[in-house]
Design an enzyme around this catalytic site. Structure first.
Site, mmCIF file in Angstrom:
data_model
loop_
_atom_site.group_PDB
_atom_site.id
_atom_site.type_symbol
_atom_site.label_atom_id
_atom_site.label_comp_id
_atom_site.label_asym_id
_atom_site.label_seq_id
_atom_site.Cartn_x
_atom_site.Cartn_y
_atom_site.Cartn_z
ATOM 1 N N HIS A 81 22.729 -3.816 -11.947
ATOM 2 C CA HIS A 81 21.966 -4.869 -12.512
ATOM 3 C C HIS A 81 22.115 -5.162 -13.920
ATOM 4 C CE1 HIS A 81 19.913 -4.886 -8.592
ATOM 5 N NE2 HIS A 81 19.702 -3.744 -8.609
ATOM 6 N N SER B 15 0.692 -1.469 0.120
ATOM 7 C CA SER B 15 -0.020 0.138 -0.085
ATOM 8 C C SER B 15 0.830 1.257 -0.057
ATOM 9 C CB SER B 15 -0.947 -0.083 1.273
ATOM 10 O OG SER B 15 -2.100 1.011 1.052
ATOM 11 N N ASP C 230 -9.508 -4.873 -4.932
ATOM 12 C CA ASP C 230 -8.941 -4.002 -4.033
ATOM 13 C C ASP C 230 -9.872 -2.534 -4.670
ATOM 14 O OD1 ASP C 230 -7.443 -1.770 -3.118
ATOM 15 O OD2 ASP C 230 -5.731 -2.594 -3.344
#
Length: 474
Positions: free
Chosen positions: A423, A248, A323
């Site tokens: 990465h 959230s 949701d």
């Protein structure tokens, strides 16, 4: 009484004493770690700039200025402006600034962070104490007090699984959990990665539980900064083995952490939104629109999507199909070729995925790619999602081969440059240029499915341990 019975009784009393200590005032605890408590050689490296800088959370305000259209790097110096015009502008804006400040520091803060209300903390105190006892007794949790660069004391709990990592080695990986606006680590989202076998570090927002201060974005970022430092420099996890999990509103601090520390291993966002403004406008009167937008931009600029696009590592978005908290109706354009059950069109996670893919793969997401991803986002369950994926005959093997080939080509080009990130080759990737519309649709669907997972759950439903997964890696 025999010696063995005496020892058992002593251990029992000691456990009761330790548990009781969790219920007294956290301010009496000694400080375990400070934001500047670093003794690591070579931290002048630019990749660790936030580890040694008092202004670690300055990135929040840089994005704040950009949101208001006032980029500090490009605007002219104030000396070049008319002093009279500046004064008049300040006078005109003074009433709205005062109104925004009053709203933000009263009703606004309680609406955005209800968990910081004293009455809620008092009402939940028995549950918080039970949660602490459970984490200590069952998982051998270690509570610690951290001090952020703004002086706030941050309440944390660490569960270490490195001694018994499990058959899959999950315990060697640390999951830092960022709770929602009414969540506490004692009873929050850390239960899923904890039960899944990972080492877990939970913490409470400023003003929540034992943490001091008020939960404004700058304070939240400062708290997250010291939590990451604690994980890297006191708990001694390597950055590649640290996963940040935000649920959230915790997506703000989660994306801030990975933006500031791009070497962190992965990011998982659960039931998160892209920007707070649309959600704030949904619950406030229409006549307050101007005041609401200004208040959010100046005091609660939770620009999750902007920060997400600054992180180059693996990302997984968890979208909850039932949701209604992070949903605004009818935001994703309606497409007649796909019928859905339930309302997933207004879920702000849709916009989060679109922003991420458009930033990382702009050529793939141009025209046909964006359209087909929007259509895929309207699927409200696994059956619809699978049917749509099958209708386009997506060749997963071809998509993987294409992406890997592009990455290898970039690696060869970047061997002697400084654009190589922690990465791999930095984004954006212009894979897809020169491909047919059909092939671009295949790549777009493939990437969307790898970056977003649907869960048939409501916003506040506890995440099942099997649903907590690490992001896909190419």
């Amino acid at each position: 009484m025999c010696v063995i019975c005496f020892v058992k009784a002593l251990v029992h009393v000691f456990k009761i004493y330790l548990t009781a200590n969790y219920s007294y005032n956290f301010r009496s605890w000694p400080v375990d770690f400070r934001w500047d408590d670093l003794h690591v050689p070579g931290t002048n490296n630019s990749s660790h700039r936030a580890l040694t800088c008092a202004a670690a959370a300055a990135g929040v305000w840089l994005l704040h200025d950009a949101a208001l259209g006032e980029d500090a790097l490009t605007r002219p110096p104030r000396g070049a402006r008319s002093q009279v015009q500046c004064l008049l502008q300040q006078i005109r804006e003074l009433p709205s600034q005062l109104a925004s400040y009053a709203l933000a520091h009263s009703l606004g803060r309680w609406l955005v962070y209800p968990g910081s209300m004293f009455l809620m903390t008092r009402a939940l105190l028995p549950l918080l104490q039970q949660g602490q006892e459970r984490l200590v007794d069952r998982y051998r949790g270690r509570r610690a007090k951290l001090v952020a660069c703004d002086g706030n004391e941050i309440d944390t709990m660490f569960m270490d699984r490195r001694q018994h990592p499990g058959s899959h080695g999950r315990g060697l990986c640390l999951v830092i959990c960022c709770e929602g606006n009414a969540g506490f680590y004692e009873m929050g989202c850390l239960s899923a990665p904890l039960e899944a076998g990972y080492s877990v570090l939970g913490w409470n927002h400023p003003g929540f539980g034992g943490s001091t201060g008020a939960p404004f974005p700058q304070h939240d970022a400062n708290a997250m900064d010291v939590v990451v430092k604690y994980a890297l420099h006191r708990l001694h996890f390597s950055p590649a083995n640290v996963v940040v999990y935000g649920w959230s509103i915790g997506g703000f601090t989660a994306t801030w952490a990975t933006m500031t520390y791009p070497e962190l291993g992965a990011l998982v966002l659960d039931a998160t939104f892209d920007d707070l403004v649309p959600l704030a406008l949904k619950v406030m009167p229409q006549s307050w629109k101007g005041l609401v937008v200004r208040t959010v931009r100046e005091h609660f600029n939770l620009n999750v999507a902007e920060q997400l696009c600054c992180y180059p590592g693996p990302v997984l978005l968890l979208r909850r199909t039932q949701d209604d908290v992070v949903s605004t109706s009818g935001h994703v354009p309606s497409l007649p070729s796909c019928q859905v059950e339930g309302d997933v069109e207004g879920n702000r996670g849709n916009e989060l995925l679109l922003r991420l893919l458009e930033h990382r793969y702009p050529s793939v997401m141009a025209r046909e790619g964006r359209t087909v991803v929007i259509r895929w986002l309207r699927a409200s369950n696994l059956a619809q999602e699978t049917a749509l994926y099958a209708r386009y005959h997506v060749d997963d093997e071809w998509c993987l081969a294409t992406l890997r080939s592009y990455r290898e080509g970039r690696q060869k080009d970047l061997d002697h440059t400084k654009t190589w990130g922690p990465h791999g080759p930095s984004f954006p990737w212009f894979v897809g240029q020169g491909l047919s519309a059909r092939r671009r649709r295949h790549l777009a669907l493939f990437l969307a499915r790898r970056h977003l997972k649907n869960l048939e759950a409501t916003h506040c439903s506890p995440l099942e341990p099997e649903d907590f997964q690490l992001p896909w890696r190419l």
